[in-house]
Design an enzyme around this catalytic site. Structure first.
Site, PDB file in Angstrom:
ATOM      1  CG  ASN A 172      -0.346  -0.272   2.549  1.00 23.49           C
ATOM      2  OD1 ASN A 172       1.128  -0.348   2.431  1.00 23.49           O
ATOM      3  ND2 ASN A 172      -1.436   0.390   3.315  1.00 23.49           N
ATOM      4  CE  LYS A 195       7.947 -10.330   0.362  1.00 26.57           C
ATOM      5  NZ  LYS A 195       7.209  -9.972  -0.698  1.00 26.57           N
ATOM      6  CB  ALA A 197       4.235  -6.525  -1.096  1.00 25.15           C
ATOM      7  N   GLY A 248       2.262  -4.815   7.882  1.00 26.66           N
ATOM      8  CA  GLY A 248       1.675  -5.522   7.013  1.00 26.66           C
ATOM      9  C   GLY A 248       0.748  -6.188   7.888  1.00 26.66           C
ATOM     10  CB  SER A 249      -1.902  -9.049   7.140  1.00 35.43           C
ATOM     11  OG  SER A 249      -0.947  -9.884   7.442  1.00 35.43           O
ATOM     12  CD  GLU A 270       5.095   0.592  12.854  1.00 34.76           C
ATOM     13  OE1 GLU A 270       4.104   0.973  12.428  1.00 34.76           O
ATOM     14  OE2 GLU A 270       6.362   0.752  13.262  1.00 34.76           O
ATOM     15  CG  LEU A 271       1.727  -5.859  13.209  1.00 34.97           C
ATOM     16  CD1 LEU A 271       1.281  -7.271  14.188  1.00 34.97           C
ATOM     17  CD2 LEU A 271       2.285  -6.749  11.598  1.00 34.97           C
ATOM     18  CB  CYS A 304      -1.909   0.682   8.684  1.00 36.22           C
ATOM     19  SG  CYS A 304      -0.617   2.019   8.164  1.00 36.22           S
ATOM     20  CD  GLU A 478       8.697   1.056  10.408  1.00 39.08           C
ATOM     21  OE1 GLU A 478       7.884   1.515   9.647  1.00 39.08           O
ATOM     22  OE2 GLU A 478       9.556  -0.528  10.484  1.00 39.08           O
TER      23      GLU A 478
HETATM   24  N1  NAD Z   1       1.090  -0.311  10.907  1.00 37.58           N
HETATM   25  C1  NAD Z   1       1.270   0.123   9.851  1.00 37.58           C
HETATM   26  O1  NAD Z   1       2.372   0.645   9.542  1.00 37.58           O
HETATM   27  C2  NAD Z   1       1.501  -0.584   8.381  1.00 37.58           C
HETATM   28  C3  NAD Z   1       1.643   0.602   7.169  1.00 37.58           C
HETATM   29  C4  NAD Z   1       0.560  -0.642   5.804  1.00 37.58           C
HETATM   30  C5  NAD Z   1       0.453  -1.069   6.442  1.00 37.58           C
HETATM   31  N2  NAD Z   1      -0.121  -2.119   7.117  1.00 37.58           N
HETATM   32  C6  NAD Z   1      -1.099  -3.451   6.944  1.00 37.58           C
HETATM   33  O2  NAD Z   1      -0.085  -4.621   6.242  1.00 37.58           O
HETATM   34  C7  NAD Z   1      -1.601  -4.228   5.996  1.00 37.58           C
HETATM   35  C8  NAD Z   1      -1.775  -4.471   3.474  1.00 37.58           C
HETATM   36  O3  NAD Z   1      -0.480  -5.059   3.581  1.00 37.58           O
HETATM   37  P1  NAD Z   1      -0.638  -6.397   2.623  1.00 37.58           P
HETATM   38  O4  NAD Z   1      -2.066  -6.972   2.208  1.00 37.58           O
HETATM   39  O5  NAD Z   1       0.729  -6.259   1.180  1.00 37.58           O
HETATM   40  O6  NAD Z   1      -0.049  -7.246   3.775  1.00 37.58           O
HETATM   41  P2  NAD Z   1       0.851  -8.850   3.451  1.00 37.58           P
HETATM   42  O7  NAD Z   1       0.954  -9.114   5.584  1.00 37.58           O
HETATM   43  O8  NAD Z   1       0.112  -9.770   2.789  1.00 37.58           O
HETATM   44  O9  NAD Z   1       2.046  -8.687   3.148  1.00 37.58           O
HETATM   45  C9  NAD Z   1       2.712  -7.914   3.789  1.00 37.58           C
HETATM   46  C10 NAD Z   1       4.457  -8.243   3.447  1.00 37.58           C
HETATM   47  O10 NAD Z   1       4.685  -9.698   3.931  1.00 37.58           O
HETATM   48  C11 NAD Z   1       4.857 -10.363   2.624  1.00 37.58           C
HETATM   49  N3  NAD Z   1       4.024 -12.018   2.964  1.00 37.58           N
HETATM   50  C12 NAD Z   1       2.997 -12.597   3.390  1.00 37.58           C
HETATM   51  N4  NAD Z   1       3.476 -13.857   3.689  1.00 37.58           N
HETATM   52  C13 NAD Z   1       4.128 -13.892   3.925  1.00 37.58           C
HETATM   53  C14 NAD Z   1       4.999 -15.037   5.292  1.00 37.58           C
HETATM   54  N5  NAD Z   1       4.246 -16.619   5.460  1.00 37.58           N
HETATM   55  N6  NAD Z   1       5.715 -14.974   5.769  1.00 37.58           N
HETATM   56  C15 NAD Z   1       7.261 -13.796   4.815  1.00 37.58           C
HETATM   57  N7  NAD Z   1       6.378 -12.351   4.280  1.00 37.58           N
HETATM   58  C16 NAD Z   1       5.122 -12.389   4.745  1.00 37.58           C
HETATM   59  C17 NAD Z   1       4.429  -9.956   1.547  1.00 37.58           C
HETATM   60  O11 NAD Z   1       4.846 -10.621   0.721  1.00 37.58           O
HETATM   61  C18 NAD Z   1       4.456  -8.667   1.867  1.00 37.58           C
HETATM   62  O12 NAD Z   1       6.023  -8.799   1.305  1.00 37.58           O
HETATM   63  C19 NAD Z   1      -3.432  -3.722   6.290  1.00 37.58           C
HETATM   64  O13 NAD Z   1      -3.460  -4.960   7.246  1.00 37.58           O
HETATM   65  C20 NAD Z   1      -2.079  -2.904   6.619  1.00 37.58           C
HETATM   66  O14 NAD Z   1      -3.124  -2.442   7.931  1.00 37.58           O
HETATM   67  C21 NAD Z   1       0.491  -1.495   8.496  1.00 37.58           C
END
Ligand code: NAD
Length: 498
Positions: A172, A195, A197, A248-249, A270-271, A304, A478
């Protein structure tokens, strides 16, 4: 070095994007490991606005991730031994190059991610601001002297780079999530394996081109694209990696947390969030509407920290819904590279389905669609920005992160009532509220269970703020001087006989 895509443009659909770049060498289809562009283009990166394949990039796995970690391990001692000023100068050069190439970086970002070009430029600028900030912070990694009970002894606490760091980033914010991790790491003297996305690796590779030009030595920054779970496992379990920063998530964050526990590895998470946005009846309603628009609809609601559930107090409820819906109905949907577009496509069809599921559930519970509510006539993953009124507090949309252009407005009676609803969530990333009562401002800001609070402001991200969440929204901070803490460890030295 493998030539940039320019030399092979005819082979791929990258040519049309490339022809629009001032510096076509920013578009890469190889990974960057140990100062070399490696791998074979395999999986497709698509433009979400039109579904065309932009380019193919390598599908690397555990072995390549291990090679990248080893490269970072070899590069670490020399990088850590540079003076802080030398590292600072290199980061400063990286910042200058990012700014000099901001239009190209924004075009790459919009092409792979979909957000309007003006927002992409904003993201490149905030991404660059992290680099500039940590170029300065590199020179302020201070230690302390601590008095001891022994007259002949002195105690020094020093801060040293933690070592090789892993970084895993989401789609995102494909530019700024990277610089927010990589620049403090490099400033502290750490080396990095990143790594990005799979949906948006091109911004990461372009940033690596500029880092290389800025003089970041080989092995200090490595980019690995491909199969996320095995790469993530290597980053979490390889003994040389001492810190993993993940954005990420929450679900993936929990997987990494478990994996990192095996080697007792430090982790930054950062979730996901589920930010409440509260409008009290003493608020400036027009300002609250503007704040809601910027918080909810920027990046098509895929942020997020974006407002996920809106609460408006009884007395101003109808007025707020009406003013908000009027503005939302005027938004222009389309390809983010077209002039005047404020709403691009969502990242994929799965994202659309989640928005639809949340709307259907809310409507079943009695909510009304005031504006939007359906897929755009443009097709693909375009969705009409939506406002729902009369949403029940227990609707799915108030419980889960929607990650789409959907504002559910919930009615509330009083301050205690709304604080309870805001805090009834396992997430705690950001919260927002609008009020002109100064006593309430402090009371509510302190009561909200979230890492960040915006008061009379829908936009809270800046490089000088310690960004991060509480509860299931994550660990660590961060940005700001606190962002440096992730990448250094404290060692104390007791010196006797002095
Ligand atoms: N808190 C924050 O700062 C912040 C900022 C941006 C996005 N987000 C969150 O991120 C989410 C959206 O992003 P997304 O869909 O790309 O999230 P995601 O967790 O699906 O993916 C994030 C990253 O993790 C990698 N990944 C996926 N599965 C993995 C595994 N098993 N092991 C290691 N890496 C893996 C993906 O390829 C990607 O690079 C939303 O929940 C959002 O709230 C949080």
């Amino acid at each position: 070095m493998t030539p940039p895509v320019a030399a092979r443009a005819a082979q791929s659909a990258a040519s049309s994007l490339q022809s629009r770049l001032k510096d076509p060498s920013l578009l890469r289809d190889r990974c960057y490991i140990d100062g070399a562009w490696v791998g074979t283009p395999e999986f497709a990166v698509n433009n979400p606005a039109n579904g065309t394949e932009l380019i193919r990039i390598p599908q690397l796995g555990a072995d390549d991730a291990t090679s990248a970690v080893e490269a970072a391990q070899r590069a670490f001692p020399a990088w850590a031994k540079l003076t802080a000023k030398q590292r600072s100068n290199i980061l400063r050069k990286w910042f200058d190059l990012i700014i000099a190439n901001r239009e190209d970086l924004a075009l790459i970002l919009t092409s792979e991610q979909g957000k309007p070009l003006a927002e992409a430029l904003g993201e490149v600028d905030i991404g660059a601001a992290y680099v500039e900030f940590f170029a300065e912070e590199a020179r302020r990694v201070y230690g302390e002297t601590i008095p001891t009970q022994r007259p002949d002894a002195r105690l020094l606490a020093i801060r040293q780079p933690i070592g090789v760091c892993g970084a895993i980033t989401p789609w995102n914010f494909p530019n700024s999530m990277i610089t927010r991790k990589v620049s403090p790491a490099l400033a502290a003297g750490c080396t990095v394996v990143l790594k990005p996305a799979n949906e948006t690796p091109l911004s990461a590779l372009a940033l690596a081109v500029l880092a290389e030009k800025a003089g970041v030595p080989k092995g200090v920054l490595n980019i690995v694209t491909g199969d996320a779970p095995p790469i993530g496992k290597v980053l979490c379990e390889h003994p040389a990696v001492r810190f993993v920063g993940f954005t990420g998530s929450t679900n993936v964050g929990k997987i990494l947390y478990r994996q990192a526990s095996v080697g007792v590895k430090k982790l930054g998470l950062e979730l996901g969030g589920n930010a409440p946005f509260v409008v009290f009846d003493d608020a400036d309603i027009d300002a609250a509407v503007e704040g809601a628009i910027v918080s909810k609809y920027r990046n098509m609601g895929q942020t997020c920290v974006c407002a996920n559930r809106l609460y408006a107090q009884d007395k101003i409820y109808d007025q707020f819904v009406e003013k908000l819906s009027k503005k939302v109905a005027e938004m222009k949907i389309g390809d983010g590279t077209e002039a005047g577009v404020t709403q691009g496509p969502l990242i994929n069809m799965k994202a659309i389905e989640k928005v639809e599921r949340h709307i259907a559930d809310a409507v079943k519970g009695g909510a009304k669609v005031v504006t939007g509510g359906k897929r755009s006539a443009l097709g693909r993953s375009f969705f009409e920005p939506t406002v729902l009124s009369d949403v029940r507090p227990d609707a799915l949309v108030a419980q889960e992160e929607t990650f789409g252009p959907l504002a559910p407005v919930i009615r509330f009676k009083d301050e205690a009532d709304v604080i309870a609803m805001c805090n009834a969530s396992p997430f705690g990333l950001a919260s927002y509220f609008y009020s002109r009562d100064i006593g309430r401002v402090w009371r509510v800001a302190e009561a909200l269970e979230s890492g960040m609070v915006g008061v009379n402001s829908g936009l809270i991200t800046t490089e000088v703020a310690p960004f991060g969440g509480v509860k299931e929204s994550g660990l660590g901070r961060e940005g700001s001087r606190h962002g440096m803490d992730e990448y250094v460890e404290i060692k104390y030295v007791m010196m006797a006989g002095v």
